[in-house]
Enzyme design. Structure first.
Site, mmCIF file in Angstrom:
data_model
loop_
_atom_site.group_PDB
_atom_site.id
_atom_site.type_symbol
_atom_site.label_atom_id
_atom_site.label_comp_id
_atom_site.label_asym_id
_atom_site.label_seq_id
_atom_site.Cartn_x
_atom_site.Cartn_y
_atom_site.Cartn_z
ATOM 1 N N ASP A 131 0.870 -1.066 -0.048
ATOM 2 C CA ASP A 131 0.050 -0.024 -0.208
ATOM 3 C C ASP A 131 0.932 1.149 -0.026
ATOM 4 O O ASP A 131 1.346 1.645 1.137
ATOM 5 C CB ASP A 131 -0.819 0.076 1.152
ATOM 6 N N CYS A 176 -3.554 5.158 -3.746
ATOM 7 C CA CYS A 176 -4.801 6.351 -3.807
ATOM 8 C C CYS A 176 -4.691 7.396 -4.881
ATOM 9 O O CYS A 176 -5.016 8.454 -4.125
ATOM 10 C CB CYS A 176 -5.124 6.421 -2.334
#
Length: 144
Positions: A21, A74
């Protein structure tokens, strides 16, 4: 195991699966966090992409042959998404982008709506009513 891959990993274990991530610009969350646009500069994308590549390199070394690596951000920016994956694959022939090879039956319910034909996951406010997220599944070949 949870580890900070900004530095060398503290173990020599071989994992079957890993999730990176990646720290990113966060530009995919502008809808929820509009002031982020004032905290980012053009040079941030190149700096972050370099850091993301270095992290992918470290995680790649911890995967066993046949292991799966999910790279996620993101961000809505190609410099942090597809470009990073393509650069990684160019220097790691032992990995393949396996997103499109995953049989639909093996995918979690509902995920097909956010997958591109390449098999990479990409969400957007306009199409999905979600923030912009990206993920690619990379698999370490068992044999070169």
């Amino acid at each position: 195991v949870r580890a900070d891959v900004a530095r060398a990993l503290p173990f020599a274990a071989r994992f079957d699966r890993a999730l990176l991530d990646a720290p990113c610009s966060g530009l995919g969350t502008l809808r929820r966090d509009p002031e982020i646009r004032w905290r980012r500069t053009v040079t941030d994308l190149a700096r972050l992409a370099d850091a993301q590549l270095a992290m992918l390199d470290r995680v790649a070394g911890a995967l066993a042959p046949g292991g799966r690596l999910i790279y996620a951000t993101c961000s809505s920016e190609p410099e942090e998404n597809d470009d990073v994956v393509e650069q990684f694959l160019a220097v790691h022939p032992e990995f393949v982008d396996a997103g499109s090879d995953t049989a639909e039956a093996d995918r979690p319910a509902g995920v097909t709506a956010v997958l591109e034909p390449s098999g990479r996951l990409r969400t957007s406010p306009a199409r999905h009513g979600l923030e912009s997220f990206f993920a690619a599944m990379l698999v370490k070949r068992k044999h070169l």
